[in-house]
Design a protein around this motif. Sequence first.
Motif, PDB file in Angstrom:
ATOM      1  N   GLN A 108       6.949   9.644  -6.491  1.00  0.00           N
ATOM      2  CA  GLN A 108       5.485   9.286  -6.286  1.00  0.00           C
ATOM      3  C   GLN A 108       5.233   7.764  -5.916  1.00  0.00           C
ATOM      4  N   ASP A 109       5.995   6.754  -6.303  1.00  0.00           N
ATOM      5  CA  ASP A 109       5.785   5.372  -5.849  1.00  0.00           C
ATOM      6  C   ASP A 109       6.355   4.764  -4.862  1.00  0.00           C
TER       7      ASP A 109
ATOM      8  N   ASN B 203      15.745  -5.858  -8.547  1.00  0.00           N
ATOM      9  CA  ASN B 203      14.361  -5.376  -8.207  1.00  0.00           C
ATOM     10  C   ASN B 203      13.967  -6.439  -7.183  1.00  0.00           C
ATOM     11  N   PHE B 204      14.307  -6.269  -5.974  1.00  0.00           N
ATOM     12  CA  PHE B 204      14.104  -7.101  -4.583  1.00  0.00           C
ATOM     13  C   PHE B 204      12.411  -6.951  -4.354  1.00  0.00           C
ATOM     14  N   GLU B 205      12.148  -5.521  -4.371  1.00  0.00           N
ATOM     15  CA  GLU B 205      10.916  -5.077  -4.208  1.00  0.00           C
ATOM     16  C   GLU B 205       9.768  -5.289  -4.892  1.00  0.00           C
ATOM     17  N   ARG B 206      10.167  -6.026  -6.293  1.00  0.00           N
ATOM     18  CA  ARG B 206       9.016  -6.506  -7.121  1.00  0.00           C
ATOM     19  C   ARG B 206       8.224  -5.063  -7.612  1.00  0.00           C
ATOM     20  N   TYR B 207       8.828  -4.075  -8.033  1.00  0.00           N
ATOM     21  CA  TYR B 207       8.233  -3.083  -8.740  1.00  0.00           C
ATOM     22  C   TYR B 207       8.229  -3.398 -10.127  1.00  0.00           C
ATOM     23  N   LYS B 208       7.100  -2.961 -10.840  1.00  0.00           N
ATOM     24  CA  LYS B 208       6.748  -2.733 -12.197  1.00  0.00           C
ATOM     25  C   LYS B 208       5.857  -1.655 -12.779  1.00  0.00           C
ATOM     26  N   ASN B 209       6.572  -0.957 -13.434  1.00  0.00           N
ATOM     27  CA  ASN B 209       6.031   0.380 -14.028  1.00  0.00           C
ATOM     28  C   ASN B 209       6.353   0.592 -15.410  1.00  0.00           C
ATOM     29  N   PRO B 210       5.679   0.182 -16.548  1.00  0.00           N
ATOM     30  CA  PRO B 210       5.911   0.361 -17.982  1.00  0.00           C
ATOM     31  C   PRO B 210       6.608   1.732 -18.312  1.00  0.00           C
TER      32      PRO B 210
ATOM     33  N   LYS C  12       0.842  -1.526   0.024  1.00  0.00           N
ATOM     34  CA  LYS C  12      -0.124  -0.183   0.006  1.00  0.00           C
ATOM     35  C   LYS C  12       0.907   1.327   0.128  1.00  0.00           C
ATOM     36  N   LEU C  13       0.767   2.176  -0.796  1.00  0.00           N
ATOM     37  CA  LEU C  13       1.480   3.351  -1.059  1.00  0.00           C
ATOM     38  C   LEU C  13       1.367   4.218   0.358  1.00  0.00           C
TER      39      LEU C  13
END
Length: 576
Positions: A521-522, A483-490, A320-321
């Motif tokens: 932002q994220d 990318n240990f945190e599993r972030y995905k942003n095209p 959650k952000l």
Amino acid sequence: MRRNTSSLLAVAISIGLAATACSSTKHTSDSSTGGGSSASSSAGGSSTGTQTSYKQGGTLTISNEQGQTWPCSFNPYNSTFNLESLGFIYEPLIYTNILQDAKETPMLASDYKWNADKTQITFTIRDGVKWSDGQPLTADDVAYTYNLMKQTPALDNYSLWSAAGLTSVAATGNQVTMTFKQNAQVYFYTFATLVGIVPKHIWSTGDAAAHPDTWTDPNPIGSGPYTVKCTPNNMEYKANASYWQPGKPYVTTLEYPAYLDNGPANQDLASGKAQWGSQFITGIKSFYLNKSQDNHTWSPPVLNVSIIPNLDPSHAATSKLGVRQAIAYAIDKAKVSAIGEDGQQLTGNQSGVVTPTFDKFNDAAAISAAGYDKPDMAKAAAALQGAGYSPSNPLNLTIISIQGYTDWDASIAIIKDELKPLGINLTESSLTNQTYYDKLYKGDFDLAYGSQPSAGPSPYTELRAWLHSANTAPLGQSASAGNFERYKNPAVDSLLDQYATAGSEDQQVSMIKQVSQHVLQDLPFIPVTESADWFQYNTKNFGGWPTSDNPYAQPAAYNYPDNEQVLLHLYYKPAQ
């Protein structure tokens, strides 16, 4: 305690190590490339930038606590062992200094030339280089080094034959040509600086040929400035009589004891028994600097030390952000820096760009506008409440860290106290090195405290490792590329991909600033302090050390191939 440990696995920087944009197609030992990367007039020059004659002599002791005895294994392809071999014994083609705007020094390659679209690069291999057994080093050795990675993929720590798109490496005369599927300039730092060249006549026979990935290489034959004899308690490096730079190395002997605990390692530094330190020292002014006018320190920032949240939806809170915003707003980074890191690490910023090392990529206005530069408990409480948590409905989280990293323990203790009034109860789980990285890579954590294993010539290196979706993996599988945190942003993927083929440094700076906006932002990771390149040094009997005024290399003994540049600059000063 070092941060860029061999156990971090070099594969964690396998994708996207960057060099600055370069308009020139040819690089020689007496000319400049474009984009801020200039050639050194000689390989491994003196600390003043001129060639000065020094007599060989002296024994220098390195203090770098590892928490284990030495395995006496020197396989440069194996990331568990290569800390002890790369730089000391095995050399790269070109040295790139990330502290001096990617300044290049030709090493085993005397020059190189790109084709027009940067899909092919040809290196001219230096004449007159010999291996430490007296055999000549040739272009065939260089080609063999890279082709062995293709034949045995486990050796390809930097994914050159996959992610970087390497398709062929061939030797002709004294030249080696590498061909890629696409513009490969962004990978230059990886293949030209981080790969140590090995001798074909050794690696193509016996156990080395049968099992190159697991062979321990116990008696390494290299082109570097030293040879080595090893016991579990100490590695002794001796000047390589066949070394190709006349008169170097100036320091004849290196002793590298295996310290099992930080206390004895730091005590040897404070007493002058050891002269080159690479670890955190609590109370460094009183414990070390004030003990002798010859004791000095300079630890430049190169990476972020961050709280790493698990973004997988199965982790309902940290994905959650609002929870991440609450943590970022609440942390007093200046306090963590002053107390947790004894003032020896600068505060981090939420954009992810390390300053002052990469100041030109930094967007100070955007950072200030985001509001994470100073703690704001009101904003933190509101963000957490929006995520469904409060002191009356507390959130319990565990943060994993590495056992024995006392500065991390102190920093986490401060963070824990700052989060508790919000309703976040933080528990630290201090793990062995191996267990920590197994959990980090596989996503088995709520929060982790840590950093990327290595920096590069621009923030792109670290940011791409953290953020590109190609570097992540499903929970339970290894996201060892960073990318240990599993972030995905095209949108971020697109910016990072465009950076690789940008036509100018201005374009690259713009793209990094746009990526930083997404980080603001994220909050895919939360920088707390800037990871220092730990470095202590004694000038009583040795000169030529890197300093803030002359940052010719990253100064810590655990950084390769920077360690070789330090060793080639150092000289012995006999007692008067």
